[in-house]
Scaffold this motif. Structure first.
Motif, PDB file in Angstrom:
ATOM      1  N   LYS A  38       0.835  -1.195   0.000  1.00 36.26           N
ATOM      2  CA  LYS A  38       0.000   0.000   0.000  1.00 36.26           C
ATOM      3  C   LYS A  38       0.877   1.254   0.000  1.00 36.26           C
TER       4      LYS A  38
ATOM      5  N   ASN B 181      -5.059   1.537  -5.737  1.00 33.82           N
ATOM      6  CA  ASN B 181      -6.146   2.520  -5.770  1.00 33.82           C
ATOM      7  C   ASN B 181      -6.177   3.258  -7.106  1.00 33.82           C
TER       8      ASN B 181
ATOM      9  N   ASP C 258       0.225   1.703  -7.299  1.00 32.52           N
ATOM     10  CA  ASP C 258      -0.796   1.860  -6.269  1.00 32.52           C
ATOM     11  C   ASP C 258      -2.092   1.263  -6.799  1.00 32.52           C
TER      12      ASP C 258
END
Length: 295
Positions: free
Chosen positions: A8, A149, A147
């Motif tokens: 993360k 996300n 990432d």
């Protein structure tokens, strides 16, 4: 030196919002903003200095645009291709620049040192970098494509784009009929449509994150070997591989989005081609060859 690899992204700053919410500014989000700023500035410079006889920078940009335009039109047709070209071109250019940010000097090595309790907090958040005597380095920059996300957000954009294209071509009920042909395939089609979000996001994230991890390990090996021929050659080889993989992953993401949009609006696309062929046939039949009028 001990290396810490984090899946993360690391949080750099936290901004409190209304309702008890918190906006976390991560290093990948910061790098994404810098990439967007770079592309906006570059595009503005090229647009303002555009000339009939292009210079070096304009020539490079035009080559990239022509390559993408020919790819899009060759796959989706001229009419549909011109409509979706900004999306496909924007995805490709953004992803390839984001991928290549991981190859820049200072990415992963420039950061904020945390000591004592702050070091424990940073380590618990998964700081990527080095640990020295109770101090942990939190990098300021991280490639946006590393990432999940970020890649998931781009996959959702692509998903919405080809769903909108399908509804625009067939209508809501027509889109359902297009997926349910024959009807017992509808559940499979729904699962297939949703799985594209997972495949697009995890493929890009997995490849770029694995490349970043590999480069970090190779830099550690080169640092341990010190200044030798082997210590200099090892990172260079993997840097060239990352250049290739960064281009391939950007191209795959853009091409898959293009194919999904073309498949979703296939009926409209085919009708457009048939209409163009009929107009071309009618035009040829009305054309009289030269030299036949006096016979």
């Amino acid at each position: 030196m001990e290396l810490h690899i984090s899946v993360k992204p690391e949080t750099l700053w936290s901004l409190p919002l209304f309702g008890g919410l918190t906006l976390r500014i991560t290093n990948s989000f910061l790098t994404m903003l810098l990439v967007m700023l770079f592309l906006i500035i570059l595009g503005s410079i090229v647009a303002r200095r555009a000339q009939l006889v292009p210079g070096r920078l304009q020539s490079v940009v035009e080559m990239v645009v022509e390559f993408l335009l020919s790819l899009v039109e060759g796959t989706a047709g001229k009419k549909l291709g011109r409509r979706i070209f900004p999306l496909i071109g924007g995805l490709f250019i953004f992803i390839i620049v984001a991928n290549y940010t991981g190859l820049l000097p200072g990415i992963g090595t420039i950061g904020i040192w945390h000591e004592g309790k702050h070091a424990l907090v940073a380590a618990s958040e998964g700081a990527t970098g080095a640990e020295h005597g109770g101090r942990t380095l939190v990098p300021l920059f991280r490639p946006p494509s590393a990432d999940l996300n970020m890649t998931l957000a781009m996959a959702l954009i692509s998903y919405v784009a080809f769903q909108v294209a399908g509804i625009s071509a067939h209508g809501v009920w027509g889109r359902i009929k297009h997926m349910a042909n024959p009807p017992f395939l509808l559940p499979i089609e729904i699962i297939s449509e949703l799985s594209r979000i997972v495949s697009l996001s995890f493929r890009l994230f997995g490849n770029i994150f694995a490349g970043e991890t590999l480069l970090t390990v190779m830099y550690g090996i080169a640092n341990a070997i010190k200044i030798t021929v082997v210590g200099l050659v090892i990172p260079v080889i993997f840097l060239y591989l990352e250049v290739l993989f960064g281009f391939i992953q950007a191209l795959i993401f853009a091409v898959l989005t293009l194919i999904y949009i073309a498949l979703a609006s296939a009926h409209e696309h085919e009708e457009g081609h048939e209409a163009e062929e009929q107009r071309g046939t009618a035009h040829d039949s009305r054309t009289v060859p030269l030299g036949t009028s006096g016979d």
